[in-house]
Design an enzyme around this catalytic site. Sequence first.
Site, PDB file in Angstrom:
ATOM      1  N   ASP A   1     -13.289  55.564 -21.714  1.00 19.55           N
ATOM      2  CA  ASP A   1     -13.689  54.415 -20.869  1.00 19.55           C
ATOM      3  C   ASP A   1     -15.277  54.152 -21.070  1.00 19.55           C
ATOM      4  O   ASP A   1     -15.932  54.662 -22.015  1.00 19.55           O
ATOM      5  CB  ASP A   1     -13.437  54.335 -19.466  1.00 19.55           C
ATOM      6  CG  ASP A   1     -13.009  53.060 -18.659  1.00 19.55           C
ATOM      7  OD1 ASP A   1     -13.776  52.380 -18.347  1.00 19.55           O
ATOM      8  OD2 ASP A   1     -11.743  52.877 -18.577  1.00 19.55           O
ATOM      9  N   ASP A   2     -16.035  53.398 -19.903  1.00 21.00           N
ATOM     10  CA  ASP A   2     -17.079  53.045 -19.931  1.00 21.00           C
ATOM     11  C   ASP A   2     -18.224  54.332 -20.302  1.00 21.00           C
ATOM     12  O   ASP A   2     -17.716  55.243 -19.867  1.00 21.00           O
ATOM     13  CB  ASP A   2     -17.508  52.484 -18.857  1.00 21.00           C
ATOM     14  CG  ASP A   2     -18.902  51.601 -18.870  1.00 21.00           C
ATOM     15  OD1 ASP A   2     -19.691  51.651 -19.961  1.00 21.00           O
ATOM     16  OD2 ASP A   2     -19.144  50.884 -17.880  1.00 21.00           O
TER      17      ASP A   2
ATOM     18  N   ASP B   1      -7.949  47.905  -9.832  1.00 24.14           N
ATOM     19  CA  ASP B   1      -8.669  48.955  -9.801  1.00 24.14           C
ATOM     20  C   ASP B   1      -8.347  50.139  -8.491  1.00 24.14           C
ATOM     21  O   ASP B   1      -8.703  51.442  -8.535  1.00 24.14           O
ATOM     22  CB  ASP B   1     -10.284  48.856  -9.674  1.00 24.14           C
ATOM     23  CG  ASP B   1     -10.944  48.389 -10.879  1.00 24.14           C
ATOM     24  OD1 ASP B   1     -10.199  48.746 -11.930  1.00 24.14           O
ATOM     25  OD2 ASP B   1     -11.785  47.855 -10.957  1.00 24.14           O
TER      26      ASP B   1
ATOM     27  N   TRP C   1     -10.756  42.055  -4.779  1.00 21.77           N
ATOM     28  CA  TRP C   1     -10.870  43.440  -5.627  1.00 21.77           C
ATOM     29  C   TRP C   1     -10.082  44.377  -4.948  1.00 21.77           C
ATOM     30  O   TRP C   1     -10.455  44.766  -3.615  1.00 21.77           O
ATOM     31  CB  TRP C   1     -12.312  43.603  -5.881  1.00 21.77           C
ATOM     32  CG  TRP C   1     -12.430  44.850  -6.699  1.00 21.77           C
ATOM     33  CD1 TRP C   1     -12.305  45.134  -8.130  1.00 21.77           C
ATOM     34  CD2 TRP C   1     -12.869  46.082  -6.151  1.00 21.77           C
ATOM     35  NE1 TRP C   1     -12.384  46.614  -8.290  1.00 21.77           N
ATOM     36  CE2 TRP C   1     -12.889  47.213  -7.111  1.00 21.77           C
ATOM     37  CE3 TRP C   1     -13.084  46.673  -4.796  1.00 21.77           C
ATOM     38  CZ2 TRP C   1     -12.982  48.577  -7.053  1.00 21.77           C
ATOM     39  CZ3 TRP C   1     -13.217  47.880  -4.583  1.00 21.77           C
ATOM     40  CH2 TRP C   1     -13.579  48.990  -5.747  1.00 21.77           C
TER      41      TRP C   1
ATOM     42  N   LYS D   1      -8.991  48.829 -24.073  1.00 23.24           N
ATOM     43  CA  LYS D   1      -9.057  48.042 -22.783  1.00 23.24           C
ATOM     44  C   LYS D   1     -10.270  47.165 -22.850  1.00 23.24           C
ATOM     45  O   LYS D   1     -11.359  47.604 -23.010  1.00 23.24           O
ATOM     46  CB  LYS D   1      -9.433  49.208 -21.824  1.00 23.24           C
ATOM     47  CG  LYS D   1      -9.500  48.805 -20.277  1.00 23.24           C
ATOM     48  CD  LYS D   1      -9.581  49.953 -19.350  1.00 23.24           C
ATOM     49  CE  LYS D   1      -9.401  49.481 -17.789  1.00 23.24           C
ATOM     50  NZ  LYS D   1     -10.118  50.675 -16.988  1.00 23.24           N
TER      51      LYS D   1
ATOM     52  N   ASP E   1     -12.650  44.489 -20.850  1.00 20.35           N
ATOM     53  CA  ASP E   1     -12.653  44.508 -19.160  1.00 20.35           C
ATOM     54  C   ASP E   1     -13.494  43.079 -19.278  1.00 20.35           C
ATOM     55  O   ASP E   1     -14.421  42.730 -20.148  1.00 20.35           O
ATOM     56  CB  ASP E   1     -13.487  45.767 -18.935  1.00 20.35           C
ATOM     57  CG  ASP E   1     -13.030  46.004 -17.500  1.00 20.35           C
ATOM     58  OD1 ASP E   1     -12.849  45.061 -16.598  1.00 20.35           O
ATOM     59  OD2 ASP E   1     -13.253  46.993 -16.956  1.00 20.35           O
ATOM     60  N   MET E   2     -13.729  42.639 -17.718  1.00 20.22           N
ATOM     61  CA  MET E   2     -14.506  41.593 -17.428  1.00 20.22           C
ATOM     62  C   MET E   2     -14.798  41.760 -15.966  1.00 20.22           C
ATOM     63  O   MET E   2     -14.046  41.391 -15.172  1.00 20.22           O
ATOM     64  CB  MET E   2     -13.803  40.128 -17.492  1.00 20.22           C
ATOM     65  CG  MET E   2     -14.837  39.030 -17.136  1.00 20.22           C
ATOM     66  SD  MET E   2     -13.712  37.674 -16.891  1.00 20.22           S
ATOM     67  CE  MET E   2     -15.203  36.297 -16.456  1.00 20.22           C
ATOM     68  N   ASN E   3     -15.918  42.566 -15.630  1.00 17.88           N
ATOM     69  CA  ASN E   3     -16.230  42.889 -14.398  1.00 17.88           C
ATOM     70  C   ASN E   3     -16.860  42.197 -13.254  1.00 17.88           C
ATOM     71  O   ASN E   3     -17.376  42.358 -12.308  1.00 17.88           O
ATOM     72  CB  ASN E   3     -16.957  44.322 -14.496  1.00 17.88           C
ATOM     73  CG  ASN E   3     -16.097  45.526 -14.828  1.00 17.88           C
ATOM     74  OD1 ASN E   3     -15.241  45.894 -13.621  1.00 17.88           O
ATOM     75  ND2 ASN E   3     -16.304  46.225 -15.671  1.00 17.88           N
TER      76      ASN E   3
ATOM     77  N   ASP F   1       1.035  -0.951  -0.111  1.00 21.25           N
ATOM     78  CA  ASP F   1      -0.143   0.112   0.133  1.00 21.25           C
ATOM     79  C   ASP F   1       0.834   1.144  -0.079  1.00 21.25           C
ATOM     80  O   ASP F   1       0.178   2.571   0.163  1.00 21.25           O
ATOM     81  CB  ASP F   1      -0.868   0.106   1.169  1.00 21.25           C
ATOM     82  CG  ASP F   1      -0.223  -0.139   2.637  1.00 21.25           C
ATOM     83  OD1 ASP F   1       0.878  -0.469   2.566  1.00 21.25           O
ATOM     84  OD2 ASP F   1      -0.569   0.609   3.445  1.00 21.25           O
TER      85      ASP F   1
END
Length: 725
Positions: free
Chosen positions: A356-357, A538, A189, A466, A468-470, A57
């Site tokens: 940006d956004d 961020d 974050w 840029k 992104d994936m938030n 074993d």
Amino acid sequence: MIHYNQQKAIFHLQGPTYSYLLGVQDGVLMQWYWGGRLPNDAVEGLIENRGEGASFDTAFSRQPVAVPTQERGYMGQRAVSVRNSEGDDVLSLRYQGYRILPGKKALQGLPCSYVEKDDEAQTLEIDMKDALTGVAVTLSFTVFASYDVLARSMVVKNEGGKPFELTDVQAAMRLPADSYELLHLKGAWARERHARRVPMGEGSYAIKSRRGASGHENNPFLAVLKPHTTEDQGDVYAMTHVYSGSFSAGVDVGIDNEPTMMIGLCSDVFSWQMEPGAVFQAPEALFVYAPDGLNGLSHRMHPFVRQRICRGKWRDLPRPILVNNWEATYFDFTYDKLLAIAKRGAEIGCELFVLDDGWFGRRDSDHCSLGDWVVNEKKLEGGIQRIAQSINELGMQFGLWFEPEMVSPDSDLYRAHPDWCLHVDGRPRTEARNQLILDMGRKEVQDYVIESVSAVLRCAPISYVKWDMNRNMSEGFSCVLPASRRMESQHRYMLGLYRVLEEITSAFPEVLFESCSGGGGRFDCGMLCYMPQTWTSDDTDACERTRIQYGTSLIYPCSAMGAHVSAVPNHQTHRVTPFQTRCDVAMGGNFGFELDLSKQTEEDLATAKKAVDMVKKLRSTMQQGVYTRLLNPFANEGRAAWQFTDDHRVIVCLYVPYQQPNPQPHRVKLAGLEAEALYVDEEHGVTASGAALMNLGLIMPHGQGDHASWVYVFEKKDPAAEARL
């Protein structure tokens, strides 16, 4: 580089400063050694069969099996796990043959390291097979002539007549028995990649992500090191993953106290149905042995990531100094407001303006319009074309933010295709930041993202994106997969995303792409294969950034780190730091601004312009030179120091968070200089030999208040030439 002793059945993989030995014993592939470079000579008498005389074993558990599986009493962590058609998980992989090939192949459907010429590397492929089930595995090891990194991957094939389920696939490396500590990058974050160092213990230690992304919480990196290892001395064994999805990394200590390092897909959210003839390509893992401490690890990883992970036009080019409007305006902007910020940026020498956004659909908040990649001309009169042209007329390039993997429930796309998001029928669709995640495993979704993003990039002179994936995955399942394949959803998502990134970045090779995921939530070598830089966090607070950038720098080069000067009070911590300090800390990565330049004082604008001029002069050294950590901000009462070096120049950045009364002198010793060379910093009045700077060191200044910083720029001189003058 790769030598095979046919008589002894030993493979010797020989890198610039490391060796890795594999051998075949009784048909089983064994790992005999990984560590400092050995000459290519005999090792007879140094390899033992520890299974001889052992009880049934423990026999296999005591052997250094290169690909451990469930067989013959092996009780440790497995590198390959299957559930076969009979319902059991026993797997006996036996050696079938090998190939030594020039260069390095690309991986089907996955990002990986690469070579530009075949003579840069050699690749060893070893075939193994389970005779009963037909499960076949091909291991691939690539040794680079000029890089101290061992790349390895695995292909699993069904060469039998019945299906099986692949439930785990890991790259495994055995270490010698010793006392060790573990180092990994922990966070959340706004405080990503904080360096955490803990005792290894005698059991198992694992970090992982189930998020569908490499994640804010744990980075796909783990190092095993001797307890007294410092930045500049001690053995370090490290691994990372060329993959951007859920992962598992850990150490499993066996009965002989020999740890096995493992990194691969996260079995909590993965399985793969293997029909007869099916082939599964596992992601690539990178392994580094450094005998000279944590800086030694970084000095091996940084050039490799810069030159053999990153690719394309921007790999070696100076990165532009940018100004991004996000923290300046958030969603509340007009053409005139954007142009006012851009004009002030142009005046101080910025080279790129990023919108940006908030430019698309009805996007005046984060409640709607993701997926509707059509410009909102009511908000941005004249559209992207007008603002891009106006920015170009100022002498700056124009960049744009996207979040293509997401969809808002309040969007035209979602109303047309409510089934395109990841979800489980009959259960609530959990929203985060008021958005859901598109099912990137579906070709029609991939095609939509490729065409909608490409249409925007074709409509105007856009030089930067840029991406992104938030948010990360919940109910992360594809509704189009049958029940038996639902656990394939997350990996199929990544394969789909990689197809999208390959198509778009290939179609727009002039564009500089930067990855982002709520800041640094997807900072990994997989994304860097397509986008040569990543938004580090961020959190733009200078004090916090010294820690974040310190941890990130353990394996990722500064040319991959976005670092911006932001407003005070800082939007994440509400801390107030001097403008000069914010500039100095941002010089630790790709420099830029994230504030309303049109509202800054003349004094701060003068400081900003001086910083921009300095970055332009020094960025070849900061982005392509050797980066060395001098002071760890997690210790040293928060003081931080780092150094950039090339053949002509040394840049030293110092940061002190809190001043003390009646302070004792604190010296910072430089590293990696030429002892006899003369180094001159005219601004600070310092002239010293390399030996003096390394052994006596700089006295860290004091008396400027909290959050103070200094940048020393030493030009290297030839002492003989100086004497003649």
